[in-house]
Motif scaffolding. Structure first.
Motif, PDB file in Angstrom:
ATOM      1  N   LEU A 457       0.831  -1.200   0.000  1.00  0.00           N
ATOM      2  CA  LEU A 457       0.000   0.000   0.000  1.00  0.00           C
ATOM      3  C   LEU A 457       0.867   1.253   0.000  1.00  0.00           C
ATOM      4  O   LEU A 457       0.594   2.210  -0.739  1.00  0.00           O
ATOM      5  CB  LEU A 457      -0.923  -0.001   1.216  1.00  0.00           C
ATOM      6  N   ASP A 458       1.911   1.264   0.818  1.00  0.00           N
ATOM      7  CA  ASP A 458       2.800   2.425   0.871  1.00  0.00           C
ATOM      8  C   ASP A 458       3.403   2.709  -0.506  1.00  0.00           C
ATOM      9  O   ASP A 458       3.445   3.859  -0.959  1.00  0.00           O
ATOM     10  CB  ASP A 458       3.922   2.194   1.886  1.00  0.00           C
ATOM     11  N   MET A 459       3.880   1.649  -1.176  1.00  0.00           N
ATOM     12  CA  MET A 459       4.481   1.833  -2.496  1.00  0.00           C
ATOM     13  C   MET A 459       3.438   2.265  -3.517  1.00  0.00           C
ATOM     14  O   MET A 459       3.680   3.142  -4.357  1.00  0.00           O
ATOM     15  CB  MET A 459       5.147   0.527  -2.948  1.00  0.00           C
ATOM     16  N   TRP A 460       2.251   1.661  -3.444  1.00  0.00           N
ATOM     17  CA  TRP A 460       1.171   1.999  -4.375  1.00  0.00           C
ATOM     18  C   TRP A 460       0.809   3.479  -4.259  1.00  0.00           C
ATOM     19  O   TRP A 460       0.609   4.161  -5.266  1.00  0.00           O
ATOM     20  CB  TRP A 460      -0.031   1.103  -4.083  1.00  0.00           C
ATOM     21  N   ILE A 461       0.740   3.985  -3.020  1.00  0.00           N
ATOM     22  CA  ILE A 461       0.426   5.398  -2.807  1.00  0.00           C
ATOM     23  C   ILE A 461       1.558   6.277  -3.331  1.00  0.00           C
ATOM     24  O   ILE A 461       1.321   7.295  -3.982  1.00  0.00           O
ATOM     25  CB  ILE A 461       0.152   5.666  -1.314  1.00  0.00           C
ATOM     26  N   ARG A 462       2.822   5.884  -3.074  1.00  0.00           N
ATOM     27  CA  ARG A 462       3.958   6.667  -3.569  1.00  0.00           C
ATOM     28  C   ARG A 462       3.984   6.715  -5.090  1.00  0.00           C
ATOM     29  O   ARG A 462       4.454   7.681  -5.679  1.00  0.00           O
ATOM     30  CB  ARG A 462       5.278   6.075  -3.053  1.00  0.00           C
TER      31      ARG A 462
END
Length: 671
Positions: A457-462
């Motif tokens: 999720l963190d990478m997807w948001i970034r």
């Protein structure tokens, strides 16, 4: 044993008959009506008779029932605090802020009006109101209304000229403040005012033991007998003959001994004329607006069974049962009971607010199908199931989970699982749906419903979330073992997120397509070891390294993979895509002759076989290709070209190619 009046007055002094005042005299109450209006959501204080509709149910002989006034358990301290927060969300500098004020509660012994109270330091106003309400069995809602009608404390106000905030709190309920004299300092203090108003509302009913010597006989507003009640402290304004029908209404008149005249009633929330008094009118307006009416309603059937079971927490009915397509509902002070073929259930608090906002039984949620349940997780909350979804309340947030997301939420073990509570309703993203939870999201599209959380999720948001380079998820995160390593992979429409240990990498776009073509982490290229890099050299492009190779993409050449080995090593020794060879255009295995591997690049080639590893460029490469390359008579190169004395020679398995200083190129067979 009885307690004489002088003993009682040490704790709660009696307001003087006919002389108690509110803000600054009853006639002056109208000056504060702008604040009154703001407190109940009105935008004007106009005295138009059109506003009088809010008073259509006002009965000066029955302002409030005994059962409603003398019920001390209608609100908990938490519910009172929530109510105060809602009425005054922000606190203006220099204004009264009842929701945040603190006061010490002294220890008080039991008396004929109230039970004993323990000493408690630093209590909120909500805690004191709840405690006093229980001790004296006076509805906390009544106390809240008294605070509002006397000093506008529930919605808050700035001091009038000459006042201070502390002075306003000292006379919070108007106790001991007659209309024609200064307030009695002995009655000052927020606690004294809160305890005193509850005490005296009970005292005015003449409880057992409060008659005889030493006790004041409160008999000038008798129940069931005609009595004249003034319109205003100015007796010239006249009086109205009323037959008070219950003790609660009589208690209000003892506290504020005036009845509204026709002008006050016609004005609604506004100001009447010079003979108008507003105390009991405003009490009715606030109480009915905030908490419902005083009418007695019948409760029966399945709704009656639930009400009987939960009467202590539901409170009194405030409406008749209403039939809606598919079932019946009835409102109570602390919630609404709904009955349908799905069952009969109470809905209350923030859940009810959410339910009504979504249209109630005729909206998207339909009828309730389960009772509200207390839920656990990282913190407490509640959940209630409806035909069209489940409403969760936790941490000050209310959110509804609906299908198909709810099915996935079940699979993650609800709020007990890795996602926690929902923090927002389902939202539409193009043709897809997503819902946010404390620790992740559930996302649903045409190809399925998936969880995105943690490092993915963190990478997807970034990477720009749903509008970014990864796109929409196409599956859940999965644990993968490959090439002696273990990690987590989650695929999206335009790429993948890979987590191994503390490292998380994304592979996107054309690079991802080529990497997936070669099998992803379990394929020939393995795990991503760097982020994607861009370069403007040799026409620009992107490249990304993996544990067993590299993938290049350029506008002219497209995406190609180069496995780890001697070809890749020699190519990167020559600067990779930034060097003299440029971007990768093709790579693979060549089984011709001795066999080996090769890479076709923008400005040359690299070959590797048992005979050696060589870079080839320029005229020598051109002549070799004309001779058939690896399939020709010269075969595989045996090393890089060597230049000496201006002459360049490159050796092959079957001969050599020579380039003279003048540029002439000649191939010769091995002798």
């Amino acid at each position: 044993m009885g307690e004489n009046e002088s003993m009682v007055r040490a704790r709660a002094r009696e307001p003087r008959r006919g002389r108690r005042r509110g803000l600054r005299g009853l006639v002056a109450v109208a000056a504060g009506l702008a604040l009154v209006a703001a407190g109940v959501g009105l935008t004007t204080i106009n005295s138009s008779r059109a506003e009088a509709g809010v008073l259509s149910g006002f009965d000066p002989e029955n302002i409030i029932s005994d059962s409603v006034m003398f019920d001390g358990d209608t609100m908990t301290a938490s519910e009172i605090q929530t109510f105060l927060n809602g009425k005054q969300p922000s606190c203006t500098t220099g204004a009264t802020c009842l929701k945040s004020v603190k006061v010490d509660q002294p220890a008080l012994g039991a008396n004929l009006m109230c039970k004993a109270l323990p000493a408690r330091k630093g209590q909120t106003a909500a805690q004191v109101i709840a405690a006093v309400g229980r001790a004296c069995n006076v509805n906390p809602k009544v106390i809240l209304v008294m605070l509002q009608k006397e000093q506008t404390l529930v919605t808050g106000r700035k001091p009038y000229s000459g006042e201070t905030v502390s002075l306003i709190y000292r006379k919070a309920t108007g106790l001991g403040c007659p209309d024609t004299a200064e307030c009695d300092p002995a009655k000052y203090g927020l606690f004294n005012q809160l305890y005193g108003v509850a005490y005296w509302l009970v005292r005015y009913t003449t409880p057992p033991g409060t008659t005889g010597p030493g006790w004041t006989a409160f008999n000038w507003f008798p129940v069931g007998k005609p009595v004249g009640i003034l319109y205003n402290p100015n007796v010239v304004c006249g009086a109205k003959t009323l037959t008070i029908r219950n003790k609660a209404t009589a208690a209000l008149y003892y506290y504020t001994p005036y009845t509204p005249n026709a002008a006050a009633l016609a004005a609604g929330w506004g100001g009447g004329d010079s003979c108008s008094a507003y105390g009991n009118r405003n009490f009715y307006l606030y109480f009915t607006t905030w908490f419902g009416g005083k009418t007695t309603y019948t409760v029966s059937g399945a709704i009656g069974a639930v009400w009987k079971d939960q009467k202590g927490s539901l409170g009194s009915p405030i409406s008749a049962a209403t039939s809606v397509k598919g079932g019946t509902s009835q409102r109570f002070e602390q919630g609404t009971v709904y009955s349908s073929s799905a069952g009969t259930f109470r809905v209350s608090g923030p859940t009810l607010t959410e339910y009504l906002a979504k249209g109630g039984p005729t909206g998207s949620l339909g009828w309730p199908r389960k009772a509200m349940k207390t839920r656990t997780g990282s913190h407490a909350g509640t959940a209630q199931g409806f035909q069209g979804g489940t409403v969760y309340v936790s941490g000050g947030r209310t959110a509804t989970v609906t299908q198909p997301i709810y099915k996935k939420y079940i699979a993650t073990k609800y709020e007990l699982g890795r996602l926690g509570y929902p923090i927002a309703d389902v939202e539409k993203v193009g043709s897809n749906l997503q819902q946010r939870f404390e620790h992740g999201r559930i996302m649903s599209g045409s190809k399925g419903t998936w969880v995105v959380d943690g490092a993915s999720l963190d990478m997807w948001i970034r990477r720009g979330a749903e509008k970014g380079s990864l796109g929409w998820p196409t599956g859940d995160a999965r644990t993968v073992s490959a090439w002696g390593k273990k990690g987590v992979v989650q695929d999206f429409t335009s790429g993948s997120v890979v987590t191994r240990g503390s490292s998380t990498r994304s592979v996107t776009g054309e690079l991802a397509k080529n990497w997936r073509f070669h099998g992803g982490v379990t394929g020939a290229l393995g795990w991503p070891t760097t982020v994607a890099h861009s370069s403007t050299a040799n026409g620009s492009g992107w490249w990304q390294r993996f544990s067993r190779g590299v993938v290049h993409w350029s506008p002219k050449g497209g995406a190609h993979a180069l496995a780890s080995g001697k070809v890749r090593t020699r190519y990167e020794q020559r600067g990779g895509p930034d060097g003299q060879l440029g971007w990768l255009l093709q790579s693979g295995n060549d089984r011709t002759g001795t066999g080996g591997t090769f890479a076709v690049l923008q400005h040359g080639r690299v070959y590797s076989s048992r005979s050696g590893t060589a870079m080839m460029t320029g005229p020598i490469l051109t002549r070799w290709l004309k001779k058939g390359g690896t399939k020709g008579v010269l075969g595989w190169p045996r090393g890089d070209a060597i230049t000496s004395g201006g002459t360049t020679i490159q050796k092959f398995e079957g001969g050599r190619i020579t380039q003279s200083p003048s540029g002439k190129v000649a191939a010769s067979r091995q002798r």
